[in-house]
Design a protein around this motif. Structure first.
Motif, PDB file in Angstrom:
ATOM      1  N   LYS A 102     -20.211  19.007 -95.084  1.00  0.00           N
ATOM      2  CA  LYS A 102     -19.532  18.558 -96.245  1.00  0.00           C
ATOM      3  C   LYS A 102     -20.210  18.842 -97.529  1.00  0.00           C
ATOM      4  O   LYS A 102     -19.840  19.132 -98.740  1.00  0.00           O
ATOM      5  N   ASP A 103     -21.752  18.401 -97.347  1.00  0.00           N
ATOM      6  CA  ASP A 103     -22.625  18.727 -98.663  1.00  0.00           C
ATOM      7  C   ASP A 103     -22.591  20.052 -98.986  1.00  0.00           C
ATOM      8  O   ASP A 103     -22.616  20.281-100.430  1.00  0.00           O
ATOM      9  N   THR A 104     -22.646  21.167 -98.175  1.00  0.00           N
ATOM     10  CA  THR A 104     -22.654  22.386 -98.633  1.00  0.00           C
ATOM     11  C   THR A 104     -21.624  22.674 -99.232  1.00  0.00           C
ATOM     12  O   THR A 104     -21.393  23.572-100.259  1.00  0.00           O
ATOM     13  N   PHE A 105     -20.323  22.403 -98.733  1.00  0.00           N
ATOM     14  CA  PHE A 105     -18.905  22.749 -99.463  1.00  0.00           C
ATOM     15  C   PHE A 105     -18.797  22.130-100.808  1.00  0.00           C
ATOM     16  O   PHE A 105     -18.224  22.570-101.580  1.00  0.00           O
ATOM     17  N   GLY A 106     -19.507  20.764-100.666  1.00  0.00           N
ATOM     18  CA  GLY A 106     -19.650  20.211-102.098  1.00  0.00           C
ATOM     19  C   GLY A 106     -20.178  21.018-103.319  1.00  0.00           C
ATOM     20  O   GLY A 106     -19.713  21.112-104.163  1.00  0.00           O
ATOM     21  N   PHE A 107     -21.489  21.647-102.808  1.00  0.00           N
ATOM     22  CA  PHE A 107     -22.031  22.488-103.696  1.00  0.00           C
ATOM     23  C   PHE A 107     -21.283  23.919-103.975  1.00  0.00           C
ATOM     24  O   PHE A 107     -20.762  24.243-105.226  1.00  0.00           O
ATOM     25  N   THR A 115     -29.988  18.253-103.190  1.00  0.00           N
ATOM     26  CA  THR A 115     -31.263  18.732-103.024  1.00  0.00           C
ATOM     27  C   THR A 115     -31.739  18.674-101.601  1.00  0.00           C
ATOM     28  O   THR A 115     -32.995  19.332-101.180  1.00  0.00           O
ATOM     29  N   GLU A 116     -31.417  17.545-100.619  1.00  0.00           N
ATOM     30  CA  GLU A 116     -31.874  17.327 -99.417  1.00  0.00           C
ATOM     31  C   GLU A 116     -31.068  17.879 -98.327  1.00  0.00           C
ATOM     32  O   GLU A 116     -31.355  17.743 -97.329  1.00  0.00           O
ATOM     33  N   SER A 117     -29.807  18.398 -98.688  1.00  0.00           N
ATOM     34  CA  SER A 117     -28.862  18.836 -97.500  1.00  0.00           C
ATOM     35  C   SER A 117     -27.905  19.619 -98.044  1.00  0.00           C
ATOM     36  O   SER A 117     -27.135  19.468 -99.151  1.00  0.00           O
ATOM     37  N   ASN A 118     -28.080  21.008 -97.858  1.00  0.00           N
ATOM     38  CA  ASN A 118     -27.611  22.145 -98.339  1.00  0.00           C
ATOM     39  C   ASN A 118     -27.547  23.331 -97.336  1.00  0.00           C
ATOM     40  O   ASN A 118     -27.961  23.147 -95.924  1.00  0.00           O
ATOM     41  N   VAL A 119     -27.383  24.533 -97.855  1.00  0.00           N
ATOM     42  CA  VAL A 119     -27.424  25.773 -97.033  1.00  0.00           C
ATOM     43  C   VAL A 119     -28.840  25.941 -96.364  1.00  0.00           C
ATOM     44  O   VAL A 119     -29.164  26.382 -95.438  1.00  0.00           O
ATOM     45  N   GLN A 120     -30.024  25.713 -97.105  1.00  0.00           N
ATOM     46  CA  GLN A 120     -31.181  25.505 -96.522  1.00  0.00           C
ATOM     47  C   GLN A 120     -31.746  24.322 -95.459  1.00  0.00           C
ATOM     48  O   GLN A 120     -32.451  24.507 -94.626  1.00  0.00           O
ATOM     49  N   PHE A 121     -31.353  23.205 -95.974  1.00  0.00           N
ATOM     50  CA  PHE A 121     -31.848  21.974 -95.388  1.00  0.00           C
ATOM     51  C   PHE A 121     -30.567  21.411 -94.709  1.00  0.00           C
ATOM     52  O   PHE A 121     -29.593  21.033 -95.232  1.00  0.00           O
ATOM     53  N   GLY A 122     -31.041  20.818 -93.708  1.00  0.00           N
ATOM     54  CA  GLY A 122     -30.173  20.109 -92.657  1.00  0.00           C
ATOM     55  C   GLY A 122     -30.364  20.623 -91.243  1.00  0.00           C
ATOM     56  O   GLY A 122     -30.948  21.474 -90.757  1.00  0.00           O
ATOM     57  N   GLU A 123     -29.433  19.681 -90.501  1.00  0.00           N
ATOM     58  CA  GLU A 123     -29.468  20.384 -88.778  1.00  0.00           C
ATOM     59  C   GLU A 123     -29.307  21.518 -88.698  1.00  0.00           C
ATOM     60  O   GLU A 123     -28.160  22.278 -89.142  1.00  0.00           O
ATOM     61  N   GLY A 124     -30.121  22.428 -87.936  1.00  0.00           N
ATOM     62  CA  GLY A 124     -29.916  24.012 -87.676  1.00  0.00           C
ATOM     63  C   GLY A 124     -30.627  24.707 -88.777  1.00  0.00           C
ATOM     64  O   GLY A 124     -30.677  26.059 -88.600  1.00  0.00           O
TER      65      GLY A 124
END
Ligand SMILES: Cc1cc2nc3c(=O)[nH]c(=O)nc-3n(C[C@H](O)[C@H](O)[C@H](O)COP(=O)(O)OP(=O)(O)OC[C@H]3O[C@@H](n4cnc5c(N)ncnc54)[C@H](O)[C@@H]3O)c2cc1C
Length: 357
Positions: A102-107, A115-124
């Motif tokens: 959801k965070d990534t699609f929000g971007f 900046t803490e949860s995105n295409v680079q950061f988060g599970e996986g």
């Protein structure tokens, strides 16, 4: 089938190449054949690809290892440690994969960058929203890659990744796979903390003694796996300031190009374009410049999409695809190599170098 690939250098005569495992009931005949074909590279004894654990946790575990980062590196390290009985604690600054999606699609859709949860950061890690290409040019004589592939299949990846020469998974499948791998780690006694960042590393007499989290909590441990990927500038700065040896690696920088997949299929496969066995065609190009640098295509994504991949306020692009690779366009990075010794010899953290000067 041990391996399946193709040779499409001549598009009028595309060859499918199979490596097969054959078991003969007569072991004497097997040995005779192996001796007979000793000098023929096409016939070999099947290699032992099983993974050998280097040890096992003691019965009474007094200290748990801490794995920082839950990208491909941290995930596989944590899973292997858990399988060995070490009950690792995993600290990941980004969110669990569903919230992260959801965070990534929000971007992508509303330009709201977390900046803490995105295409680079988060599970996986940076691997979740990706093409999921699972091959590299790294030599792997001990078949460690096989362990990774086997774990992926256990977690729901298509079985063909064990034998096709250029295996790939695609974003949607990866999302559910990382959840399953997390579940196995937890079932084996591991613990995963999301939305939690390691902000400090404690070092006494050149040995790690613990980590402090952004929540203020300190975890004592003598074993830390630092699997923070390439985008955590703050963490790299922190370990550099702590006196941990940090070395710059050569890397490449460039841009992405996009074109119709049908053009690439036609160029590579000619009349065989669209053949199901061949799938969407890829390519690899290189140009050696007179000044000694090389420009080359990298991470070509057949039938995929160019995505914004920023974790901070900069422009970063990458490519991703789904398992089917059936989108209209192909894309590829066109990059040039950067050599630390030649291009930024004074400081291993390039950006600090720019800031300082
Ligand atoms: C869109 C895209 C497509 C890609 N496609 C491919 C592909 O097809 N094939 C391929 O091989 N590679 C691909 N890559 C590259 C690949 O994803 C990376 O090489 C790989 O993810 C690196 O793995 P890693 O575990 O080392 O680091 P990362 O995946 O970057 O994971 C590091 C993790 O550490 C966490 N972290 C960082 N600092 C801290 C801290 N202080 N505390 C807690 N957690 C922290 C981050 O949040 C992150 O989740 C792609 C990358 C992107 C972005």
């Amino acid at each position: 089938m041990f391996k399946r690939g193709y040779d499409a250098r001549n598009k009028r005569n595309i060859q499918l190449i199979y490596t097969l495992d054959i078991t003969l009931t007569d072991s004497d005949l097997t040995n005779d054949l192996l001796v007979q074909f000793e000098s023929d590279n096409h016939v070999k004894a099947t290699p032992d690809t099983s993974y050998k654990y280097v040890g096992a946790a003691p019965e009474h575990l007094t200290e748990r290892p801490v794995v920082i980062g839950f990208g491909p590196c941290g995930l596989l390290a944590a899973l292997t440690l858990a399988q060995m009985g070490f009950k690792p604690i995993i600290i990941e600054r980004g969110n669990e994969v569903r919230q992260r999606t959801k965070d990534t699609f929000g971007f992508w859709r509303q330009r709201k960058l977390n900046t803490e949860s995105n295409v680079q950061f988060g599970e996986g890690g940076a691997g979740t929203f990706s093409d999921g290409k699972l091959y590299s040019q790294v030599k792997d004589p001990n078949h460690y890659g096989r362990k990774v592939m086997t774990e992926f299949v256990k977690a729901g990846a298509p079985e063909e990744i064990l034998f096709v020469s250029k295996p790939h998974i695609g974003t949607y499948k990866l999302v559910t796979m990382v959840e399953k791998m997390r579940a196995e780690i937890i079932a084996l006694g591991g613990e995963v903390r999301f939305a939690t960042r390691v902000d400090d590393l404690h070092i006494t007499d050149s040995k790690v003694t613990g980590v402090t989290l952004n929540t203020g909590e300190t975890l004592k441990t003598n074993h830390v796996v630092l699997a923070v990927g390439h985008s955590a500038r703050d963490t790299f700065q922190m370990i550099y300031d702590k006196g941990v040896y940090v070395e710059a690696k050569p890397f490449s920088i460039g841009f992405r190009i996009e074109h119709k997949q049908s053009t690439i299929d036609q160029a590579r496969f000619g009349d065989n374009a669209g053949n199901e066995i061949l799938g969407a065609a890829d390519y690899k190009l290189v140009h050696h410049c007179k000044n000694g640098r090389s420009v080359y295509s990298f991470c070509m994504c057949p039938g995929g999409t160019v995505v914004a991949a920023a974790s901070e306020g900069r422009v970063v692009t990458n490519g991703m695809s789904q398992y089917s690779r059936n989108e209209r366009n192909a894309n590829s990075a066109i990059v040039v190599g950067i050599d630390p010794e030649q291009d930024y010899p004074n400081h291993p953290l390039l950006v600090s170098n720019y800031k300082d000067n």
